[in-house]
Design an enzyme around this catalytic site. Structure first.
Site, mmCIF file in Angstrom:
data_model
loop_
_atom_site.group_PDB
_atom_site.id
_atom_site.type_symbol
_atom_site.label_atom_id
_atom_site.label_comp_id
_atom_site.label_asym_id
_atom_site.label_seq_id
_atom_site.Cartn_x
_atom_site.Cartn_y
_atom_site.Cartn_z
ATOM 1 N N SER A 199 0.835 -1.212 0.000
ATOM 2 C CA SER A 199 0.000 0.000 0.000
ATOM 3 C C SER A 199 0.867 1.259 0.000
ATOM 4 C CB SER A 199 -0.955 0.012 1.202
ATOM 5 O OG SER A 199 -0.287 0.425 2.367
ATOM 6 N N SER A 325 11.676 9.711 7.926
ATOM 7 C CA SER A 325 10.506 10.578 8.093
ATOM 8 C C SER A 325 10.957 11.962 8.554
ATOM 9 C CB SER A 325 9.578 9.969 9.143
ATOM 10 O OG SER A 325 8.668 10.937 9.608
ATOM 11 N N TYR A 351 8.639 6.293 17.034
ATOM 12 C CA TYR A 351 8.750 6.199 15.571
ATOM 13 C C TYR A 351 9.859 7.134 15.075
ATOM 14 C CZ TYR A 351 7.106 7.318 10.764
ATOM 15 O OH TYR A 351 7.016 7.556 9.416
ATOM 16 N N LYS A 355 13.488 6.380 13.174
ATOM 17 C CA LYS A 355 13.832 6.954 11.864
ATOM 18 C C LYS A 355 15.135 7.761 11.965
ATOM 19 C CE LYS A 355 10.135 5.698 9.378
ATOM 20 N NZ LYS A 355 10.230 4.746 8.261
ATOM 21 N N THR A 386 -1.619 8.444 2.813
ATOM 22 C CA THR A 386 -1.542 6.988 2.596
ATOM 23 C C THR A 386 -2.427 6.286 3.625
ATOM 24 O OG1 THR A 386 0.295 6.784 4.125
ATOM 25 C CG2 THR A 386 0.865 7.182 1.810
HETATM 26 N N1 LIG Z 1 2.860 8.830 4.406
HETATM 27 C C1 LIG Z 1 3.654 9.724 4.955
HETATM 28 O O1 LIG Z 1 3.325 10.919 5.026
HETATM 29 C C2 LIG Z 1 4.977 9.315 5.519
HETATM 30 C C3 LIG Z 1 5.765 10.308 6.114
HETATM 31 C C4 LIG Z 1 7.005 9.970 6.605
HETATM 32 C C5 LIG Z 1 7.462 8.680 6.468
HETATM 33 N N2 LIG Z 1 6.676 7.724 5.918
HETATM 34 C C6 LIG Z 1 7.232 6.364 5.801
HETATM 35 O O2 LIG Z 1 6.943 5.842 4.542
HETATM 36 C C7 LIG Z 1 6.891 4.421 4.609
HETATM 37 C C8 LIG Z 1 5.618 3.938 3.937
HETATM 38 O O3 LIG Z 1 4.516 4.406 4.691
HETATM 39 P P1 LIG Z 1 3.083 4.694 4.067
HETATM 40 O O4 LIG Z 1 2.718 6.061 4.467
HETATM 41 O O5 LIG Z 1 3.068 4.314 2.647
HETATM 42 O O6 LIG Z 1 2.192 3.704 4.944
HETATM 43 P P2 LIG Z 1 1.262 2.473 4.546
HETATM 44 O O7 LIG Z 1 0.317 2.849 3.490
HETATM 45 O O8 LIG Z 1 0.690 1.973 5.834
HETATM 46 O O9 LIG Z 1 2.288 1.409 3.995
HETATM 47 C C9 LIG Z 1 3.159 0.743 4.864
HETATM 48 C C10 LIG Z 1 3.579 -0.559 4.236
HETATM 49 O O10 LIG Z 1 4.397 -1.261 5.184
HETATM 50 C C11 LIG Z 1 3.848 -2.547 5.370
HETATM 51 N N3 LIG Z 1 4.075 -3.084 6.696
HETATM 52 C C12 LIG Z 1 3.648 -2.573 7.879
HETATM 53 N N4 LIG Z 1 3.983 -3.390 8.882
HETATM 54 C C13 LIG Z 1 4.629 -4.449 8.322
HETATM 55 C C14 LIG Z 1 5.197 -5.628 8.827
HETATM 56 N N5 LIG Z 1 5.161 -5.913 10.133
HETATM 57 N N6 LIG Z 1 5.787 -6.485 7.982
HETATM 58 C C15 LIG Z 1 5.812 -6.242 6.643
HETATM 59 N N7 LIG Z 1 5.282 -5.141 6.108
HETATM 60 C C16 LIG Z 1 4.690 -4.255 6.931
HETATM 61 C C17 LIG Z 1 2.371 -2.383 5.137
HETATM 62 O O11 LIG Z 1 1.765 -3.638 4.905
HETATM 63 P P3 LIG Z 1 0.179 -3.885 5.161
HETATM 64 O O12 LIG Z 1 -0.492 -3.433 3.902
HETATM 65 O O13 LIG Z 1 0.099 -5.364 5.376
HETATM 66 O O14 LIG Z 1 -0.182 -3.089 6.355
HETATM 67 C C18 LIG Z 1 2.392 -1.469 3.926
HETATM 68 O O15 LIG Z 1 2.668 -2.179 2.757
HETATM 69 C C19 LIG Z 1 7.004 4.065 6.079
HETATM 70 O O16 LIG Z 1 8.328 3.697 6.381
HETATM 71 C C20 LIG Z 1 6.646 5.356 6.774
HETATM 72 O O17 LIG Z 1 7.232 5.436 8.037
HETATM 73 C C21 LIG Z 1 5.445 8.016 5.436
#
Ligand SMILES: NC(=O)c1ccc[n+]([C@@H]2O[C@H](COP(=O)([O-])OP(=O)(O)OC[C@H]3O[C@@H](n4cnc5c(N)ncnc54)[C@H](OP(=O)(O)O)[C@@H]3O)[C@@H](O)[C@H]2O)c1
Length: 463
Positions: A199, A325, A351, A355, A386
């Site tokens: 995702s 992040s 968190y 990071k 997301t």
């Molecule tokens: N979105 C933002 O604004 C933002 C900002 C700063 C940093 N980030 C970083 O960006 C990255 C992606 O986040 P996102 O926003 O795209 O969130 P997301 O939509 O929740 O995607 C996270 C992904 O990680 C997977 N995941 C979570 N726990 C896991 C586990 N135990 N084992 C294997 N896979 C796992 C999820 O799988 P499932 O589908 O099974 O849950 C999903 O595919 C993360 O590292 C997050 O910290 C995001």
């Protein structure tokens, strides 16, 4: 009718040149008059695919709807465009030269109604425009850009903190994209491994890299998502080289088993994207006795990257991309607090600390592995809408919804770090919107060399 005709050669194989131009979204990178270009029809690019372009006019803009009407892989491409003022046909032929590819580009413009009478007066201006567009195409295909550096106004914004943080929003992406160089690097011979591809940013990265023709190994934890994920990516991109590996990355036994399986498969890894992540609002420990944020956000990428290093070393120019992040700007490295206790637990702080530590590991790995040719960089996506944000930060999302980036805007710098030739020229840096950014915005978060060494010792002890 106005006809533009330009020819040039580049030292790149025909297949690479064709692959870049076939996806007509590339026009936004090489044609100075194209403000934006999006693919309007689903599926891989073929006859019938449509692209919607917004192009600049002397006064205002014009929408042009292009349709691919002829496509001979590696040899010829024809697109027909319709707009309220004119119809245009672009015909591109590709042929081999001794050292690369010859490109023959023709564009025919036919203005509608009374405007046709103005064609003689417009001919010279249009010819200049065509030459400039083709010069842009050549520059994109030459793919010879300097190593990335932060612009002076970006450095100023970061120094003033609030303007820097404001760039985490979609405005930062929009500002950034006006300055970016084209990315035409060939990915057909690359293998990328992406964690958390089911995702959000991971999926957006997988989709974009699948479009480039790279082979993908997607690490996800939920078996039920595997088949629909691969089917969706194949349907959209036509890429058949997409594989899934299952692992719950909070569990080190599953990380180790994953490393073992990949090692047995013995396929070199060109790009490793450590993206999987979550912000846990409740404290929790895994059945291995590890605090779950630490396990997923820090120990898993640590163990995975070190475990896969032999496969990275087998690739000609390997890259590791750690997704951190902007939240880390609020925290300093505190090795003793990497695994939070349940008392007074704050999900956001834990968190951000993980990071922060991943950023320090990025710098340490970049230095340690420079001689082995492994490039290691980190990026943060800004604020992207997301499923992860919706689940863990509903209040923040409600407040900021209108300024959040889309997942593909958030993932853009991951894809760029994976793909762009110039992104392979720097290591150990943090990026946002394709620009290197400072790893600290506040003096109080700066760690000492001793604290950095302590992180190394701590991680080695738990590895
Ligand atoms: N979105 C933002 O604004 C933002 C900002 C700063 C940093 N980030 C970083 O960006 C990255 C992606 O986040 P996102 O926003 O795209 O969130 P997301 O939509 O929740 O995607 C996270 C992904 O990680 C997977 N995941 C979570 N726990 C896991 C586990 N135990 N084992 C294997 N896979 C796992 C999820 O799988 P499932 O589908 O099974 O849950 C999903 O595919 C993360 O590292 C997050 O910290 C995001």
């Amino acid at each position: 009718m106005i006809e533009l005709h330009e020819k040039f050669e580049v030292d790149r194989p025909r297949a690479e040149v064709f692959a870049y131009l076939r996806d007509f979204r590339s026009a936004a990178e090489w044609d100075h008059t194209t403000r934006s270009a999006r693919k309007a029809t689903p599926g891989p690019v073929d006859v019938g695919s449509r692209f919607d372009l917004v192009c600049k006019l002397p006064l205002g803009t014009i929408d042009i709807e292009y349709t691919v009407t002829h496509l001979e892989p590696g040899r010829a491409l024809t697109l027909q465009g319709q707009s309220r003022l004119f119809a245009v046909t672009d015909v591109i032929h590709f042929s081999d030269t001794a050292t690369g590819c010859h490109i023959d580009y023709r564009a025919h413009f036919a203005f509608h109604g009374p405007l046709a009478a103005l064609e003689p007066a417009m001919r010279n201006g249009m010819a200049r425009m065509g030459r400039k567009a083709v010069a842009g195409m050549r520059r994109a295909l030459q793919d010879d850009f300097p190593p990335p550096a932060a612009a002076s106004d970006t450095r100023r914004a970061d120094a003033w903190l609030v303007p820097g943080v404001a760039l985490f929003s979609s405005a930062g992406y929009r500002r950034g994209r006006k300055r970016w160089n084209p990315v035409s690097a060939w990915m057909g011979d690359k293998h990328a491994l992406i964690t958390g591809a089911s995702s959000g940013l991971g999926y957006a990265t997988a989709l974009e890299l699948a479009r480039t023709g790279a082979a993908l190994t997607l690490v996800i934890r939920d078996e039920a998502k595997a088949q629909p994920l691969v089917a969706a990516l194949r349907r959209e991109t036509g890429n058949e080289h997409i594989y899934v590996e299952l692992a719950d990355l909070r569990l080190m036994r599953e990380v180790d088993a994953l490393v073992q399986r990949l090692t047995l498969r013995d396929r070199p890894i060109d790009i490793l994207v450590n993206n999987a992540g979550a912000l846990f609002t409740q404290w929790g420990q895994t059945d291995e006795g590890l605090e779950q944020s630490f396990a997923l956000l820090l120990l898993a990428p640590y163990r995975l990257t070190r475990g896969l290093k032999p496969l990275l070393r087998q690739a000609p120019a390997p890259r590791v991309i750690n997704v951190v992040s902007g939240g880390m700007y609020s925290q300093r490295l505190e090795v003793g607090r990497l695994q939070a206790g349940s008392d007074g637990y704050s999900g956001a702080e834990t968190y951000a600390r993980a990071k922060r530590a991943l950023m320090v590991l990025t710098e340490q790995w970049a230095a340690d592995w420079a001689r082995e040719g492994i490039v290691v960089n980190a990026m943060h996506p800004g604020w992207a809408d997301t499923p992860g944000v919706a689940k863990s930060l509903p209040g923040f999302r409600k407040l900021t919804r209108r300024i959040l980036r889309s997942p593909d805007q958030g993932a853009d710098t991951i894809v760029w770090l994976a793909r762009a030739t110039e992104a392979g020229k720097v290591s150990g840096q943090l990026f946002l919107d394709r620009e290197p950014r400072p790893t600290h915005l506040l003096a109080r978060t700066q760690e000492s060399p001793g604290e950095r060494a302590a992180l190394r010792e701590y991680m080695e002890a738990v590895f």
